[in-house]
Scaffold this active site. Structure first.
Site, short mmCIF file in Angstrom:
data_model
loop_
_atom_site.label_atom_id
_atom_site.label_comp_id
_atom_site.label_asym_id
_atom_site.label_seq_id
_atom_site.Cartn_x
_atom_site.Cartn_y
_atom_site.Cartn_z
CG ASN A 9 1.37 7.28 14.46
OD1 ASN A 9 2.48 6.75 14.49
ND2 ASN A 9 1.07 8.38 15.15
CE LYS A 11 0.08 7.26 18.36
NZ LYS A 11 -0.70 7.94 19.38
CG HIS A 94 1.74 12.49 16.51
ND1 HIS A 94 1.68 12.32 17.88
CD2 HIS A 94 0.71 11.79 15.99
CE1 HIS A 94 0.65 11.55 18.16
NE2 HIS A 94 0.04 11.21 17.03
CD GLU A 96 1.79 10.16 20.75
OE1 GLU A 96 2.45 9.51 19.94
OE2 GLU A 96 0.58 9.91 20.99
CD GLU A 166 -3.50 12.59 15.17
OE1 GLU A 166 -3.94 11.45 14.94
OE2 GLU A 166 -2.37 12.81 15.61
N GLY A 172 -5.30 8.35 22.13
CA GLY A 172 -4.97 7.25 23.02
C GLY A 172 -5.79 7.23 24.30
CB SER A 212 -9.99 7.48 20.50
OG SER A 212 -9.06 7.65 21.56
P1 PGA Z 1 -5.00 6.80 18.76
O1 PGA Z 1 -3.75 7.65 18.16
O2 PGA Z 1 -5.80 6.34 17.55
O3 PGA Z 1 -4.38 5.68 19.50
O4 PGA Z 1 -5.78 7.74 19.61
C1 PGA Z 1 -3.91 8.49 17.05
C2 PGA Z 1 -2.63 9.22 16.77
O5 PGA Z 1 -1.94 9.61 17.73
O6 PGA Z 1 -2.26 9.44 15.60
#
Ligand code: PGA
Length: 255
Positions: A9, A11, A94, A96, A166, A172, A212
């Protein structure tokens, strides 16, 4: 047997040239095999990345979509547009989108239905906030996200989707759920799907872990029986780290 899926992803990162270079590097290192590999660039570079991935085993996906097929929806992107660009998958719900853009389960449910109707596989994301985990509400939160986002779907539909667990506190942040914490939620999720739909569909659904994921923890996470792959943010932006995570999935597929 569920074949592992490793999804990147990207982003709102990378420019056009960087997106093309990353896609090329991943495609060069990926041969057809037992692990499905997917990249999800930003909408505006889907076409450029699609051209790079043509004829390779690496799949393309969108990071979101609107639920209507076409019409006066300024700024929106439809599932038919994603399909037209060669997308086989779309990330939906997601954290976000849920927490920054304010998407509700109802909105996500409409998107899941439109994606399925277009033949695009939804990757439905669910996960609890830190305060919800600390209050012992993880299972209830995930359950209500699943019920709300999958409302009106039958067992046959559900067998076609991918779920990504998640935990929001792990996205993140560098904090990962321990393999045991993740496995517990994944097993609960599969039990929930079995209760709501049937065991065949629950067994077929791939449940990815996200938050992460990096080369140093991928093996431990992916070795859990109910973790069928990973949705990777930060570590998917570099060829080397993404390929190391794919290698961990290959080890799982071979075991
Ligand atoms: P990250 O993001 O691996 O940077 O924690 C995962 C995601 O949001 O899909």
């Amino acid at each position: 047997m569920r074949s592992p899926l490793i999804a990147g992803n990207w982003k709102m990162n990378l420019n056009r040239v960087e997106s093309i270079d990353l896609a090329r590097g991943i495609a060069q290192g990926t041969s057809p095999g037992e692990v499905d590999v997917l990249v999800c660039p930003t909408f505006v570079y889907l076409d450029a990345v699609s051209a790079v991935l043509e004829g390779t085993p690496v799949k393309l996906g969108g990071q979101d979509v609107y639920h209507e097929s076409n019409g006066a929806f300024t700024g929106a992107i439809s599932t038919t547009m994603l399909a037209d660009l060669g997308c086989d998958y779309v990330i939906l719900g997601h954290s976000e989108r849920r927490h920054v853009m304010g998407e509700s389960n109802e909105m996500i449910n409409a998107k899941v239905k439109t994606a399925l109707a277009t033949g695009i596989t939804p990757i439905l994301c669910v996960g609890e906030l830190l305060e919800e985990r600390e209050a012992g509400q993880t299972q209830a939160v995930v359950e209500s996200q699943i019920d709300g986002s999958l409302a009106g779907l039958n067992a046959e539909h559900v067998a076609q989707i991918v779920i990504a667990y998640e935990p929001v506190w792990a996205i993140g942040t560098g904090k990962t759920a321990s393999p045991e914490q993740a496995q517990e939620v994944h097993a609960d999720l599969r039990k929930l799907l079995s209760n709501r739909y049937n065991a065949t569909s629950a067994d077929a659904v791939r449940v990815l872990y996200g938050g992460s994921v990096k080369p140093s923890n991928a093996n431990d996470l992916l070795s859990q029986p109910d973790i069928d792959g990973a949705l990777v943010g930060g570590a998917s932006l570099k060829v080397d780290s993404f390929m190391e995570i794919i290698a961990a999935a290959k080890t799982k597929a071979a075991s």
